[in-house]
Design a protein around this motif. Structure first.
Motif, PDB file in Angstrom:
ATOM      1  N   ALA A  97       1.279   5.611   0.798  1.00 30.78           N
ATOM      2  CA  ALA A  97       0.805   6.688   1.673  1.00 30.78           C
ATOM      3  C   ALA A  97       1.732   7.872   1.538  1.00 30.78           C
ATOM      4  O   ALA A  97       2.858   7.761   1.055  1.00 30.78           O
ATOM      5  N   SER A  99       0.855  -1.193   0.000  1.00 34.28           N
ATOM      6  CA  SER A  99       0.000   0.000   0.000  1.00 34.28           C
ATOM      7  C   SER A  99       0.886   1.236   0.000  1.00 34.28           C
ATOM      8  O   SER A  99       2.063   1.184   0.356  1.00 34.28           O
ATOM      9  N   LYS A 101      -4.886   2.932  -3.356  1.00 35.93           N
ATOM     10  CA  LYS A 101      -4.026   2.835  -2.187  1.00 35.93           C
ATOM     11  C   LYS A 101      -3.132   1.603  -2.177  1.00 35.93           C
ATOM     12  O   LYS A 101      -2.272   1.484  -1.310  1.00 35.93           O
ATOM     13  N   ALA A 140      -5.594   9.437  -2.793  1.00 35.54           N
ATOM     14  CA  ALA A 140      -4.828   8.689  -3.790  1.00 35.54           C
ATOM     15  C   ALA A 140      -5.775   8.052  -4.792  1.00 35.54           C
ATOM     16  O   ALA A 140      -6.902   7.657  -4.445  1.00 35.54           O
TER      17      ALA A 140
END
Length: 875
Positions: free
Chosen positions: A569, A567, A585, A582
């Motif tokens: 971030a 994932s 993800k 996003a």
């Protein structure tokens, strides 16, 4: 870990002598092949090296400061062990071949030095000084570099290399020009003196006394040099003069546009000895540089040491006498005797300097044996990169042209202790590394597994952040002062040559065929399983009372042989609540080299204050966090290198206004300014060669010429009149800094000369015409806009210009005359011509807010009289 495998049958009934060859790392890096060190030509070179104890170290400040001709003459003519010590890696210069600046440029220039050394035959060293840019004074350079630290770095090189002669490229006076040059000339004699005193720099190795010290007769020196060395002497074995070879080496400095002609005939290097008044014919005059002469220089008094020296001298003299280039293997028995003598001396001595000398000669004798016997060894990997926790397959082969006299006994792989090495099966299918049509006399295969905790491969001096203008040497202590650290994987091949065992060491390489360039070899690097890269390192956001949306994108790349699922971030470091979303993800990358791009939208709150904010990208794979970008430096003339930096986006909220003008841009050398123009919100289009030659330029409100574009763009020179006509017709033409050839070719609209630069980034600025629109529209420019600049103010200003030009800014370095030629403007027909030498190419990528405001004004000047509405982010 070490694993041995038996390849051949039992050895013959003759004495078994193990010879170990260690090839210096600097001779194996790079794409330039050491053409002068192969075959019989290379064997002659090696025998000449074995026949002398001469050694010379040259000291300069930058890549390209070296007297390459003298290096080639010493290394290949005098056969002396020769080296060049550059205080810096040239990080602060400019790049004619690409966009890299700073540390990345220093890496390129380090590699270019190694390519030059492949040809001229010398070795290469560095200190930890960072090239912070052009400096006019020794005093400024001393403020940037810790003199004591650099002194001990130079002392360490002297004590490690142990030169009989040191040559300083500079005098330490103002005649050296550049402040870095002055520092190199200042530090060299101090280091020579300190190296002989064990109290000085006690952690830099055993003391070493240099026998002779010279200072190069520079181009600004007056009078004649005391010593003139003809570097243009022809070498019949090499088929070239040393100057020709040196200029071939010099042309490897491609990022500095150092390509030169390989001239024939007499060429001279001038030198001035320090403390010597008698006439000389060479740097080594008065020194006993025979092999046996090393006894005095190295302090050998033991009979066993002297006997070993005599044995070496006798063996190499006989080998030179009996050498037949058509049948070189006949001198192998003589070389074995020389090796035995060197080995016995190495065992007998307790003197560190003597032991190092015997070790060097033993390795040289061993290499001479390999050359004479025609043995070739390869260690090839099936991939260029390997991820911690995974394996790489290594194939080792030995090629011996004299099959009956040369046999392979063992092929051994060595790797760091925590790595796992195991014998593997030969691959069933061909690969570029393992081609079945290329059978060796013997072959072995290994699987090598890298520990999961192993750090990615990168230059040791870039492993930690710089400490001011000094590199932090916290990793790889054994590599300090070297160009790069040694490769972790090595092949040890044990051969039996005429009954004598020879152990040869070679690096593990990756080989592939480029469709255009042919065979290419590269290092095998450890890389992370996943790298993360943001599409921009700098995000410029004009201040607005309204909420804004900024867009960035993250590229995730799988370097592993296994699927990578995870994932993504962003970490946003801002005082107010910034949100992001996003496009997706998660990611799923199934094969090596596969990558995906994830777009993000970042919401910047209304009224966010001007300042610096930080955005970091990361990817989670299980419990592992990937947050580094892999920067790959790859050019055809150098070895590919990688280094790592955090996937950060430095975000600058700037009180910036712009006018909606159409900007055309002519790309220059290593030009990153267009990215900054787009970030400011201007409508920008790159002008192609075709459009520059015949397109409709009048559709642009402003045309900007990139840095040094007139030097690297022949089409720009050819179409310069079209640009001037564009300005005469009402357009605005902005020319960023160019080299003096711009004035010499009379490419500007009115005559002028070009001259000095302002290197002090904090030099006071005087706004000469405060009421001029450039300082008022659409941004008000004040003294604060010139604060926080990096490296320099400007380069190659106009000088002695006529009344057609108006100077708008004045700046000069302390002690220099006033300089009004850094930003000049001229009315040209219905339009405007602007020349600006202020270094926006450095300030804009560095996020200097004031530079953005001033450059926005330059771009917007064409809109001033048109009364176009200015975009300031308000309602």
């Amino acid at each position: 870990m070490r694993i041995d495998i038996r390849i051949s049958s039992a050895s013959r009934r003759i004495p078994f002598i193990a010879l170990i060859v260690t090839i210096a790392a600097s001779t194996l890096f790079g794409q330039v092949r050491p053409i002068y060190d192969r075959g019989s030509m290379g064997l002659v070179q090696m025998l000449k090296k074995l026949n002398t104890s001469a050694s010379v170290l040259m000291i300069g400040a930058h890549p390209d400061d070296e007297d390459t001709a003298l290096l080639a003459y010493l290394a290949r003519g005098e056969s002396a062990r020769t080296a060049y010590l550059s205080l810096t890696r040239g990080d602060g210069g400019q790049n004619i071949i690409g966009p890299e600046l700073g540390e990345a440029l220093g890496l390129i220039r380090t590699e270019e030095l190694l390519q030059a050394r492949q040809l001229d035959g010398a070795e290469q060293y560095f200190t930890r000084a960072y090239d912070f840019g052009f400096s006019k004074t020794l005093a400024e350079t001393k403020e940037k570099w810790d003199e004591r630290v650099i002194l001990c770095d130079v002392v360490r090189v002297i004590r490690t290399f142990r030169p009989l002669v040191v040559v300083s490229q500079f005098s330490g006076t103002t005649t050296d020009g550049h402040g870095h040059h002055q520092f190199a000339g200042h530090i060299s004699p101090l280091a020579v003196k300190a190296s002989a005193d064990q109290i000085q720099c006690p952690d830099s190795g055993p003391a070493w006394k240099v026998a002779k010290f010279y200072v190069r007769h520079g181009f600004r020196s007056t009078g004649d040099p005391k010593l003139r060395i003809n570097t243009g002497r022809f070498d019949p074995v090499l088929g070239r003069s040393y100057f020709e070879i040196a200029m071939e080496a010099r042309s490897q400095h491609k990022s500095q546009e150092q390509g030169v002609l390989e001239l024939r005939g007499s060429q001279f290097s001038g030198q001035n000895p320090v403390g010597i008044d008698t006439p000389e014919t060479g740097l080594l005059d008065g020194l006993d540089v025979t092999v046996t002469g090393a006894a005095k220089a190295l302090g050998m008094s033991d009979e066993a040491e002297r006997s070993a020296l005599k044995g070496m001298q006798t063996a190499v003299s006989a080998a030179l006498r009996d050498l037949s280039v058509l049948n070189p293997e006949k001198i192998v028995p003589l070389l074995v005797k020389g090796y035995s003598a060197a080995e016995s001396g190495e065992r007998a001595t307790r003197n560190p300097a003597a032991r190092s000398f015997f070790e060097l000669k033993r390795k040289q004798f061993a290499e001479a044996i390999v050359l004479a016997a025609g043995v070739q060894i390869d260690a090839l990997a099936d991939r260029e990169t390997v991820v911690p926790g995974e394996s790489v397959l290594i194939g080792a082969k030995a090629y011996t042209p004299h099959g009956q006299t040369v046999r392979v006994r063992n092929l051994t792989v060595r790797a760091p202790d925590k790595w796992t090495v195991s014998v593997a099966e030969a691959p069933k299918a061909n690969s570029p590394a393992f081609v079945s049509r290329e059978p060796g006399i013997a072959a072995a295969f290994y699987d090598i597994t890298v520990p999961t905790s192993w750090r990615p491969t990168q230059p040791y001096w870039l492993a930690d952040p710089r400490e001011g203008d000094m590199f932090a040497w916290n990793s790889e202590p054994e590599a300090q002062t070297l160009p790069f650290q040694n490769h972790p994987m090595k092949l040890i091949a044990e051969l039996e040559v005429d009954g004598t065992a020879i152990t040869v060491e070679r690096p593990v390489e990756y080989r592939f065929a480029d469709d255009v360039r042919g065979e290419i070899r590269r290092n095998v690097d450890v890389v992370p399983s996943v790298s993360v890269e943001m599409d921009q390192s700098m995000l410029i956001v004009p201040f607005s009372p309204k909420e804004q949306i900024a867009k960035v994108a993250m590229t995730i790349t799988n370097h592993s042989a296994r699927p990578m699922i995870g994932s993504v971030a962003l970490n946003i470091h801002a005082p107010a609540e910034w949100n992001y979303s996003a496009a997706r993800k998660t990611f799923n990358l199934t094969r090596t080299g596969e990558k995906t791009v994830v777009p993000f939208e970042i919401t910047i709150p209304a009224g966010t204050k001007p300042g610096s904010y930080s955005i970091s990208g990361n990817a989670m794979i299980g419990e592992a966090l990937a947050s580094s970008s892999m920067v790959t430096i790859a050019y055809p003339h150098i070895q590919t290198r990688r280094f790592y930096r955090r996937a950060d986006v430095e975000t600058k909220v700037v009180d910036l206004k712009t006018a909606p003008v159409k900007v055309g841009y002519i790309i220059g050398s290593g030009d990153r300014v267009p990215d900054a123009i787009r970030q400011m919100g201007f409508d920008l289009e790159i002008i192609s060669e075709g459009e520059l030659a015949s397109g409709n330029l009048s559709r642009f409100d402003t045309i900007v010429v990139g840095i040094r574009a007139y030097q690297v763009r022949p089409d720009l020179v050819a179409n310069n009149n079209r640009l001037l006509d564009y300005a005469r017709g009402g357009g605005t033409m902005i020319v960023q800094y160019q080299l003096p050839g711009y004035a010499q070719q009379k490419l500007m609209p009115f005559p002028t000369q070009m001259g000095p630069r302002v290197v002090d980034e904090n030099a006071p600025i005087t706004i000469l015409v405060p009421e001029h629109p450039i300082f008022n529209f659409p941004n008000k420019i004040t003294q604060t806009d010139f604060e926080g600049w990096v490296q320099e103010r400007n380069l190659y200003n106009f000088t002695n210009f006529g009344p057609e030009y108006t100077g708008l800014l004045e700046a000069h370095d302390p002690g220099d005359a006033e300089n009004k030629g850094g930003l000049v403007i001229a009315r040209l027909g219905k339009g405007t011509y602007i020349y600006v030498s202020y270094s926006f190419f450095r300030q804009l990528p560095a996020g200097v807010s004031g530079a953005y405001c001033l450059f926005a004004n330059l771009l917007s000047i064409s809109a001033k009289e048109s009364k176009i509405t200015v975009d300031n982010g308000s309602d």
